[in-house]
Design a protein around this motif. Sequence first.
Motif, PDB file in Angstrom:
ATOM      1  N   GLU A  50      -0.504  14.005  -0.437  1.00 23.72           N
ATOM      2  CA  GLU A  50      -1.146  14.697   0.682  1.00 23.72           C
ATOM      3  C   GLU A  50      -0.306  15.895   1.123  1.00 23.72           C
ATOM      4  O   GLU A  50       0.919  15.807   1.226  1.00 23.72           O
ATOM      5  CB  GLU A  50      -1.340  13.742   1.859  1.00 23.72           C
ATOM      6  CG  GLU A  50      -2.373  12.667   1.608  1.00 23.72           C
ATOM      7  CD  GLU A  50      -3.747  13.253   1.319  1.00 23.72           C
ATOM      8  OE1 GLU A  50      -4.259  13.995   2.190  1.00 23.72           O
ATOM      9  OE2 GLU A  50      -4.289  12.988   0.227  1.00 23.72           O
ATOM     10  N   ASP A  68       0.856  -1.189   0.000  1.00 19.39           N
ATOM     11  CA  ASP A  68       0.000   0.000   0.000  1.00 19.39           C
ATOM     12  C   ASP A  68       0.890   1.236   0.000  1.00 19.39           C
ATOM     13  O   ASP A  68       1.989   1.228   0.581  1.00 19.39           O
ATOM     14  CB  ASP A  68      -0.909   0.009   1.224  1.00 19.39           C
ATOM     15  CG  ASP A  68      -2.092   0.966   1.077  1.00 19.39           C
ATOM     16  OD1 ASP A  68      -2.289   1.494  -0.035  1.00 19.39           O
ATOM     17  OD2 ASP A  68      -2.800   1.180   2.067  1.00 19.39           O
ATOM     18  N   ASN A 113       1.211  10.763   3.802  1.00 17.56           N
ATOM     19  CA  ASN A 113       1.844   9.984   2.735  1.00 17.56           C
ATOM     20  C   ASN A 113       2.628   8.840   3.361  1.00 17.56           C
ATOM     21  O   ASN A 113       3.385   9.057   4.309  1.00 17.56           O
ATOM     22  CB  ASN A 113       2.773  10.878   1.921  1.00 17.56           C
ATOM     23  CG  ASN A 113       2.039  12.080   1.347  1.00 17.56           C
ATOM     24  OD1 ASN A 113       0.982  11.945   0.749  1.00 17.56           O
ATOM     25  ND2 ASN A 113       2.599  13.278   1.545  1.00 17.56           N
ATOM     26  N   ARG A 163       0.602   5.868  -0.375  1.00 15.60           N
ATOM     27  CA  ARG A 163      -0.192   7.083  -0.566  1.00 15.60           C
ATOM     28  C   ARG A 163       0.783   8.234  -0.756  1.00 15.60           C
ATOM     29  O   ARG A 163       1.799   8.314  -0.082  1.00 15.60           O
ATOM     30  CB  ARG A 163      -1.082   7.347   0.641  1.00 15.60           C
ATOM     31  CG  ARG A 163      -2.174   8.384   0.395  1.00 15.60           C
ATOM     32  CD  ARG A 163      -2.870   8.708   1.691  1.00 15.60           C
ATOM     33  NE  ARG A 163      -4.138   9.378   1.486  1.00 15.60           N
ATOM     34  CZ  ARG A 163      -4.756  10.089   2.424  1.00 15.60           C
ATOM     35  NH1 ARG A 163      -4.188  10.232   3.623  1.00 15.60           N
ATOM     36  NH2 ARG A 163      -5.902  10.676   2.185  1.00 15.60           N
ATOM     37  N   ASP A 199      -5.043   6.278   6.124  1.00 15.07           N
ATOM     38  CA  ASP A 199      -5.349   7.504   5.391  1.00 15.07           C
ATOM     39  C   ASP A 199      -5.681   8.654   6.332  1.00 15.07           C
ATOM     40  O   ASP A 199      -5.390   9.815   6.028  1.00 15.07           O
ATOM     41  CB  ASP A 199      -6.522   7.272   4.434  1.00 15.07           C
ATOM     42  CG  ASP A 199      -6.111   6.472   3.202  1.00 15.07           C
ATOM     43  OD1 ASP A 199      -4.898   6.223   3.033  1.00 15.07           O
ATOM     44  OD2 ASP A 199      -7.001   6.094   2.417  1.00 15.07           O
TER      45      ASP A 199
END
Length: 388
Positions: free
Chosen positions: A250, A245, A273, A247, A268
């Motif tokens: 942001e 995963d 991030n 991210r 999240d």
Amino acid sequence: MIRRSAVAMLVALSCGVPGIHAEKALAPVEARVPFAPEGFTGTDGAVHLAYELHITNFYGDTGALKPKGLQVFGDDAKTPLLVLDKNQLSQFVRPSPAEHAPVSIAPGKRAVVFVWITLPAGAALPHTLRHHIEFDTEKKTVATLDGATVKVDSQKPMMLGPPLRGGRWLAHEGPGNAHSHHWGSLVAVNGDLTIPQRYALDLVGVDDAGHAMRPGVKDMQKTTYADWIGYGADVIAVADGVVRDTRDGEQEHKPLSPQPEPPSLTADGLFGNYVVLELQPGVFATYAHLKKGSVKVKPGDRVHRGQSLGQLGQSGNSAAPHLHFQLSTAVTFEGSEGLPYVFESFDYLGPESEAQLFGQGEAWKESAVGQRKLQMPLNDVVVRFANP
């Protein structure tokens, strides 16, 4: 003769004849350890066990129960591994009692004891742990819990490489601090009550004076990212693994600015991030608060130890630039349990307080330089990773 002996025994029990004792009152509680502890060696050179004992005063009409202390025994030993009196116990319980007040568990309520055991030098890891607590009751009696036995996980913690490429780092809010926002945060989501951050570290970059900010900063409330020693540092894989995963994108917060309530108790909602690696089945490494736009990997990528994943930043629920690192049992934050780990090697540079981090109080100095192997940094110590 048999009939007379039985009658005599009943009379003795009812009249309290010396030498014959009634059974102790057993505490009307449910007590259990939801996640078995696993031994690890800390930077003090000792082997530790860290876990939580959940105690529920089950019945609504019992009245408040006040534990008089806690003893923890290993296997069949007569000498306890841990002894806490009622005043000491109050320092390791959530919800925390009022200052200087003893622990009191109301009817229908639960208390969670954060247990930290340091094994005697040379002692073998116990196979099981047993808990003994005496409770004062509202009826002026004493009720006893003797049990809540848990098996100790016998596997060794996973050995990791460094999560950062060189530099000095304060291991803040680390293992051993029951009041930290890591170990002390129970997460209840969708039927699970877990502690994902049980052994998490906030790694804050410091210079050779132990300061988190570069010389010349006059107002801490007006710093930029460039003022912070660790900002932008290369974050690397601690072992071979698969990216599960990520991210990115942001926005990062201004250093030392007020933080809003996280929108959810999820990766999240908390981590900004981040990158999550699966190191082996059921073991996941999470790197959080990364710099916006710095994440270099995507889900499904295979990475090797020492490979760059991103850069240290200040995204997510973060008051200042640092790397949040943890090992846990699931790719998700919610529903996962924090796992212990040890680093293959690092230099230990001594303890440092949060005040010293910002140049307050007595100046920090390297006090115990020495290479450590197969240890986990404990709370508020400075370590130096090699540059792989």
